[in-house]
Design an enzyme around this catalytic site. Structure first.
Site, PDB file in Angstrom:
ATOM      1  N   GLY A 644       0.792  -1.067   0.114  1.00 40.97           N
ATOM      2  CA  GLY A 644      -0.034   0.040  -0.060  1.00 40.97           C
ATOM      3  C   GLY A 644       0.903   1.355   0.016  1.00 40.97           C
ATOM      4  N   GLY A 647       3.776   1.440   2.256  1.00 38.60           N
ATOM      5  CA  GLY A 647       4.941   0.394   2.055  1.00 38.60           C
ATOM      6  C   GLY A 647       4.322  -1.141   1.860  1.00 38.60           C
ATOM      7  N   LYS A 663       5.438  -4.555   8.950  1.00 37.00           N
ATOM      8  CA  LYS A 663       4.897  -3.376   8.385  1.00 37.00           C
ATOM      9  C   LYS A 663       6.286  -2.602   7.824  1.00 37.00           C
ATOM     10  CE  LYS A 663       0.878  -0.005   8.315  1.00 37.00           C
ATOM     11  NZ  LYS A 663      -0.049   0.486   9.556  1.00 37.00           N
ATOM     12  N   ASP A 759     -10.179   5.475  12.550  1.00 35.22           N
ATOM     13  CA  ASP A 759     -10.404   4.874  11.123  1.00 35.22           C
ATOM     14  C   ASP A 759     -11.141   3.240  11.501  1.00 35.22           C
ATOM     15  OD1 ASP A 759     -10.289   4.537   8.492  1.00 35.22           O
ATOM     16  OD2 ASP A 759      -8.205   4.087   8.487  1.00 35.22           O
TER      17      ASP A 759
END
Length: 958
Positions: A644, A647, A663, A759
């Site tokens: 994404g 990264g 990640k 979110d």
């Protein structure tokens, strides 16, 4: 002295030194195990020589350790590489110690003389090492009921002497390995009689070359996996087979026509697949006891002629198989017949049960067929017949008949009866035995995976099992006074589950030697039940009540011999201890240096960047770039599971076997740096079962990486969309909603400081191996400071469709903004639609379709069709009411997350579920396809999140 004599003397001295060195190696290795494990027997504290000192669980031959049996003794810790030092070891059984965890060390492959490797019911995880293929003398390999993952190593095919292979009830993935000229495979195991691979996540086709005529298999158990393709015709070559379980997979195509070559088969389960073609011809399978072909898509077929010729049949289950025609009366006269379930077919004509029906019949379920006549129905009084949903039950004079109404079936409970005595009152955790003695029993459960009978109410058969067990324990001279069997039932996998309590002889509790003897006899399959019960696994609970006397208890007095032996080896032990002390000191120094390194991990952090000041952490582990590079095979493409704007995301495995998701920010990504700091600071502070766990980070060599626990079943979005292969029914969705709500409530009410996620969406709710929901991705989150506990004024960020309209208009972020997003998630749970789809907004669509005066609020057209039948959606109206309260326009009209949790708990109680229970990995009926590999949740779908600027008006919820 002659040269010959001198040479012989040198050889003798060399042999003696070699033997002494090997013995010392065993002692040092056992001391290493004792250092790693907690809960070792007290006798391990006495003396330094386990062979002459009588260490419980250790057996020696010629002063070499040949068996380590410590089943059900309460051990905790890991299995270190030191285990590989026992080069004379033949038996290793650590079963029923749930505190044993971590990966199975590759050093296990050094045990060249091992014949029995039994690790049943522990908590080991990670891949099964390939080195296990080095154990060429192995006869029993039982690794069932753990958390092993990844594929079955092909090297198991090297174990030519293997008799028993049980890898069931793990998390194994990938295909079944077969030999290909380069690597071995399971087809090489021609002497093996047991392939137990059920309750995993195995996928791919069943290779035709897996089976051959040279095999000795009697039990083939592949149930509850994700196997696809057809059943290979080569299965018909293995004429030794007695039990076949291929049920609960995704097998397609015709059943091989040569299946009736398997004339020794007594139990065959092919149910819950996608099989097509004609119903298989089973003529000649005269030993068949239990047959289940239910829930397949066979072409419509007349009643097979073999129905009434299988004279050993106890159970015939063929619901939803497109059967048609009239049932022969002879079917019900099979002498041992107990259960017939042919419901939901097209059976028609007249039903005749008049010809001397079996006296063992307990159930004939013919509901939802086309039966129009039942001669003698008015004189029929038996309880076991169900004809609901047939034309005959629509006749006015038949509606009152018992068989035209669904019965309330309450199985007769069973418990071993008292032995001509009155049970005494027992205090504390003491239990009254059948001999009316208060004692602390060893408790566990039998799982019989293919019993020859279906009638769990046949109480005499449990008396028979009781007598077989007691005879076995007495013949084995085990310290067992009595035992109790109770609560027989069938679970979702159609296993017969029976609770067992074993009571000690001569004292209220077992010592460790007694427990080891009883547990090993069951883990090692030494107890062989008669054919009615067939194959089993046993799982014991932790035993906490060891007596203080006997070999496993109080310390013994040291004899003069012990003193002499102790003196003789004292010097050697002292040297060993000094070496160990030196190693320990070096390790401590390394740990200290590592701690310093972590404290200096952000020495190169640039506080002037957009990422702000140095992260303030609470307990996150610091990884070096080199450590994570090794975990991911140099960040190879095969390790990459997501990508994404932030990264890439990689799957890795730590040295202890723990799976992780890494990640990795793109170099120079300032947005990534800010998200890196935010998630790192927040997640290092939060610890909750419904919040994804941060393991650590890497800020080394210019890299910014976050290391999380690997969540095997991906995102809720993937499950709702069908990408993961997981099917979520209504009750599972309720539990997921409650889990996610609890995670959010923790962030709002119990985190310090409180956290607004900002979110919340189905892409940021992950599902672990038990489908427990975990809130993830804190890159946009905001903590509430002590100064301002009500809201944060901040630039608008979030994901369109989930975003709180009040936050968008005022730029004031509150906890109620998360509540709004969660309400959208709830609507997504029932519709499986994107929040914004083809210009339509899910909130508006549900409100417009709603009619509270109609069933299910008239939402049939917007509900996800895979959610279940309308009759199964109990509590849906309450769920919709709650979700619409969450998406009220004004924040002060929305409930808090604590109120949402309470209401969801109330809904679960209303539908008959326990809101406090966690889902079980064994409830396979609730979901399918668990554990498939696909794009991983940590790919950070916030990359498509809204981060300020213009928001198109047409997407703004109204």
């Amino acid at each position: 002295m002659s040269a010959t004599t001198g040479g012989l003397l040198v050889l003798i001295i060399f042999i003696q030194v070699s033997i002494s060195t090997s013995q010392n190696t065993d002692r040092v290795a056992l001391q290493a195990l004792k250092h790693v494990w907690q809960g070792t027997p007290l006798s391990w504290d006495e003396g330094t020589d386990p062979c002459s000192g009588g260490w419980v669980g250790i057996t020696c031959t010629n002063s070499r350790v040949t068996s380590i049996i410590l089943s059900s003794t309460g051990l905790t810790g890991t299995l270190p590489g030191d285990i590989g030092q026992f080069t004379e070891l033949q038996i290793l059984d650590l079963s029923f110690n749930t505190g044993l965890r971590g990966s199975l060390t590759p050093a296990i492959g050094n045990l060249a003389k091992l014949t029995n490797l039994i690790l049943v019911g522990c908590s080991f995880n990670g891949p099964i090492p390939r080195t296990i293929g080095n154990l060429e003398r192995l006869r029993i390999l039982s690794l069932n009921n753990n958390g092993f993952s990844d594929s079955i190593p092909a090297t198991i095919g090297n174990l030519k002497n293997l008799y028993w292979l049980d890898l069931s009830a793990n998390e194994l993935t990938g295909s079944l390995p077969v030999s290909d000229g380069v690597q071995p495979g399971l087809d090489n195991l021609t002497h093996a009689k047991h392939f137990h691979l059920g309750d995993n996540q195995l996928s791919g086709v069943i290779p035709p070359t897996l089976f051959n005529a040279n095999m000795s298999l009697i039990h083939l158990l592949f149930e509850n996996n994700h196997l696809r393709g057809s059943i290979p015709s080569t299965l018909g070559l293995v004429k030794s087979l007695e039990t076949i379980r291929l049920d609960r997979n995704s097998l397609r195509g015709d059943v091989p026509s040569n299946i009736n070559n398997l004339v020794n088969v007594t139990e065959m389960y092919l149910s819950n697949n996608l099989l097509t073609g004609p119903i298989p011809n089973l003529t000649g399978m005269h030993l068949l006891n239990y047959l289940d072909l239910s829930n397949n898509s066979f072409s419509q077929s007349d009643i097979p002629s073999w129905f009434s010729t299988l004279e050993s049949l106890t159970t015939l289950k063929m619901r939803f198989t497109n059967l048609a025609g009239e049932l022969p009366a002879a079917l019900f006269s099979i002498p041992q017949l107990q259960t017939v379930d042919l419901s939901n077919n097209r059976i028609n004509g007249s039903l005749d049960i008049s010809l001397d029906p079996s006296t063992q019949l307990e159930l004939v379920d013919l509901r939802t067929n086309l039966i129009s006549d039942f001669p003698g129905s008015r004189q029929y009084t038996m309880d076991y017949l169900i004809l609901v949903g047939n034309p005959i039950c629509t006749e006015s004079d038949m509606m009152g008949q018992k068989f035209c109404n669904l019965p309330t079936i309450t199985p007769a409970p069973y418990a071993t009866p008292w032995n001509n005595c009155a049970p005494p009152p027992c205090g504390s955790d003491l239990v009254a035995s059948p001999n009316c003695q208060c004692a602390y029993p060893l408790v566990g459960s039998f799982f019989f995976k293919a019993p020859a009978f279906s009638a769990v109410t046949n109480l005499t058969i449990y008396d028979s099992l009781h007598n077989l067990l007691m005879s076995f324990f007495r013949n084995a001279t085990l310290p067992v006074d009595s035992l109790s069997l109770s609560n027989p039932s069938r679970n979702l996998e159609d296993y017969l589950v029976i609770k067992l309590q074993v009571f000690p002889s001569g004292q209220p509790s077992f010592n460790r030697t007694g427990i080891i003897g009883v547990a090993f006899s069951l883990s090692n399959q030494s107890f062989k039940p008669k054919t009615d019960f067939n194959t089993y696994t046993f799982n014991a609970e932790i035993y906490k009540y060891f007596s203080d006397s006997g070999p496993g208890g109080a310390k013994r007095k040291t004899s003069n011999t012990g003193i002499i032996v102790g003196s003789a080896v004292g010097g050697c032990v002292l040297v060993v201890l000094l070496v160990l002390a030196g190693v320990y000191a070096v390790r401590q120094k390394g740990r200290a240096e590592k701690a310093v390194q972590q404290s200096q991990s952000f020495a190169l952090w640039d506080p002037t960047s957009q990422s702000g000041g140095v992260p303030q952490l609470k307990g996150a582990r610091s990884f070096t770039f080199e450590e994570l590079r090794k975990c991911t095979s140099n960040f190879s493409e095969t390790s990459m599971i997501g990508t994404g704007g932030y990264g890439n995301v990689y799957k890795g495995s730590l040295p202890n076997g723990q799976l992780i998701a890494i990640k990795r920010a793109r170099q120079g990504s300032t947005q990534g740096g800010l998200e890196f700091k935010t998630e790192l600071e927040l997640l290092s502070r939060v610890h909750h079962k419904n919040v994804v766990a941060l393991i650590g980070f890497c800020f080394d060599q210019g890299e910014q990486m976050l290391v999380y626990e690997y969540i095997v079943n991906g995102t809720l979005k993937d499950s709702l969309s069908g990408r993961s292969g997981i099917r979520l029914d209504w009750t599972r969705r309720l539990k997921i909603a409650l889990g996610a709500a609890r995670g959010l409530q923790y962030l709002h009410d119990l985190a310090d400081p409180p956290i607004i996620h900002r979110d919340i969406k189905t892409n940021n709710i992950l599902l672990d191996q038990r489908l427990v929901a975990k809130v993830a991705d804190f890159g946009l989150s905001k903590p509430l400071s002590d100064v301002n506990r009500t809201h944060v004024t901040t630039q608008v960020k979030g994901t369109m469709g989930y975003m709180d309209p009040e936050y968008y208009m005022t730029q004031q972020l509150t906890e109620k903004s998360d509540v709004y997003s969660f309400g959208v998630v709830m609507l997504e749970l029932i519709t499986a639609r994107n929040p914004i789809e083809k210009g339509k907004y899910i909130v508006r669509e549900v409100k417009q379709a709603m009619d509270k005066n109609k069933e299910l609020y008239n939402l049939h057209d917007v509900l996800d069709p895979t959610i279940g039948l309308s009759s199964q959606l109990k509590g849906l109206e309450k769920f919709v009411d709650l979700s619409l309260m969450c998406v009220e326009e004004r924040g002060n009209q929305r409930p808090s997350m604590s109120e949402v949790v309470k209401e969801l708990e109330s809904i679960l109680t209303f539908v008959g579920l326990n809101p406090g229970s966690e889902p079980s990995s064994s409830t396979s009926a609730s979901y399918e396809g668990v554990g498939k590999d696909y794009s991983h949740p940590y790919s950070n779908d916030s990359l498509f999140a809204y981060s300020g600027g213009f928001m198109p008006q047409k997407l703004h919820p109204k």
